[in-house]
Write a protein that holds these residues in place. Structure first.
Motif, PDB file in Angstrom:
ATOM      1  N   CYS A   5      -2.570  -4.770  -3.813  1.00  0.00           N
ATOM      2  CA  CYS A   5      -1.469  -4.067  -4.458  1.00  0.00           C
ATOM      3  C   CYS A   5      -2.010  -2.864  -5.214  1.00  0.00           C
ATOM      4  O   CYS A   5      -2.837  -3.018  -6.126  1.00  0.00           O
ATOM      5  CB  CYS A   5      -0.733  -5.007  -5.410  1.00  0.00           C
ATOM      6  SG  CYS A   5       0.580  -4.176  -6.336  1.00  0.00           S
ATOM      7  N   ASN A   7      -0.420  -1.034  -7.153  1.00  0.00           N
ATOM      8  CA  ASN A   7       0.156  -0.982  -8.503  1.00  0.00           C
ATOM      9  C   ASN A   7      -0.611  -1.894  -9.461  1.00  0.00           C
ATOM     10  O   ASN A   7      -0.916  -1.517 -10.590  1.00  0.00           O
ATOM     11  CB  ASN A   7       1.636  -1.378  -8.438  1.00  0.00           C
ATOM     12  CG  ASN A   7       2.382  -1.005  -9.700  1.00  0.00           C
ATOM     13  OD1 ASN A   7       2.216   0.086 -10.236  1.00  0.00           O
ATOM     14  ND2 ASN A   7       3.202  -1.911 -10.187  1.00  0.00           N
ATOM     15  N   CYS A   8      -0.923  -3.110  -8.995  1.00  0.00           N
ATOM     16  CA  CYS A   8      -1.703  -4.049  -9.803  1.00  0.00           C
ATOM     17  C   CYS A   8      -3.185  -3.674  -9.795  1.00  0.00           C
ATOM     18  O   CYS A   8      -3.929  -4.021 -10.704  1.00  0.00           O
ATOM     19  CB  CYS A   8      -1.558  -5.476  -9.279  1.00  0.00           C
ATOM     20  SG  CYS A   8       0.093  -6.188  -9.474  1.00  0.00           S
ATOM     21  N   CYS A  12      -3.251  -9.633  -4.502  1.00  0.00           N
ATOM     22  CA  CYS A  12      -2.417 -10.735  -4.985  1.00  0.00           C
ATOM     23  C   CYS A  12      -1.403 -11.130  -3.923  1.00  0.00           C
ATOM     24  O   CYS A  12      -1.294 -10.494  -2.884  1.00  0.00           O
ATOM     25  CB  CYS A  12      -1.742 -10.377  -6.313  1.00  0.00           C
ATOM     26  SG  CYS A  12      -1.125  -8.702  -6.431  1.00  0.00           S
ATOM     27  N   CYS A  62       4.840  -7.220  -3.695  1.00  0.00           N
ATOM     28  CA  CYS A  62       3.944  -7.939  -4.596  1.00  0.00           C
ATOM     29  C   CYS A  62       4.748  -8.928  -5.430  1.00  0.00           C
ATOM     30  O   CYS A  62       5.775  -8.579  -6.011  1.00  0.00           O
ATOM     31  CB  CYS A  62       3.241  -6.932  -5.503  1.00  0.00           C
ATOM     32  SG  CYS A  62       2.167  -7.693  -6.722  1.00  0.00           S
ATOM     33  N   GLN A  64       3.679 -10.281  -8.082  1.00  0.00           N
ATOM     34  CA  GLN A  64       3.299 -10.118  -9.485  1.00  0.00           C
ATOM     35  C   GLN A  64       4.139  -9.037 -10.165  1.00  0.00           C
ATOM     36  O   GLN A  64       4.683  -9.243 -11.238  1.00  0.00           O
ATOM     37  CB  GLN A  64       1.810  -9.755  -9.583  1.00  0.00           C
ATOM     38  CG  GLN A  64       0.885 -10.734  -8.909  1.00  0.00           C
ATOM     39  CD  GLN A  64       0.925 -12.120  -9.546  1.00  0.00           C
ATOM     40  OE1 GLN A  64       0.808 -12.259 -10.751  1.00  0.00           O
ATOM     41  NE2 GLN A  64       1.095 -13.143  -8.725  1.00  0.00           N
ATOM     42  N   CYS A  65       4.244  -7.861  -9.492  1.00  0.00           N
ATOM     43  CA  CYS A  65       4.927  -6.729 -10.129  1.00  0.00           C
ATOM     44  C   CYS A  65       6.122  -6.242  -9.322  1.00  0.00           C
ATOM     45  O   CYS A  65       6.795  -5.306  -9.712  1.00  0.00           O
ATOM     46  CB  CYS A  65       3.938  -5.577 -10.332  1.00  0.00           C
ATOM     47  SG  CYS A  65       3.391  -4.821  -8.776  1.00  0.00           S
TER      48      CYS A  65
HETATM   49 ZN   LIG Z   1       1.404  -5.776  -7.802  1.00  0.00          ZN
END
Ligand SMILES: [Zn+2]
Length: 78
Positions: A5, A7-8, A12, A62, A64-65
């Motif tokens: 990712c 962004n992260c 993930c 993702c 996560q985000c």
């Molecule tokens: Zn992410």
């Protein structure tokens, strides 16, 4: 599936999301279904499901985000 990712900034868990592209057929669900079927049939006629793949965009999101990444590689269909 595990994907990187951006962004992260790390790898993930992602989920796959498929969205139908806009088509020259009507906007109703029935018309879009007909468009998908005709695309699938013509794709089969010219060899493979590549033509029908042109009707959809594949994304991975993702978990996560919730960042969406376009992924139209179609590697599972080759
Ligand atoms: Zn992410």
């Amino acid at each position: 599936m595990n994907r990187y990712c951006s962004n992260c900034g790390k790898t993930c868990e992602h989920i796959e999301i498929v969205k139908q592209k806009k088509s020259p057929y009507g906007k109703s669900r029935k018309e879009q279904f007909k468009a998908f079927i005709s695309g699938f049939i013509s794709g089969a006629a010219v060899g493979g499901a590549l033509a029908s793949l042109e009707l959809i965009d594949r994304y991975v999101q993702c978990t996560q985000c919730r960042h969406l990444t376009l992924e139209n590689k179609g590697e599972e269909f080759q």
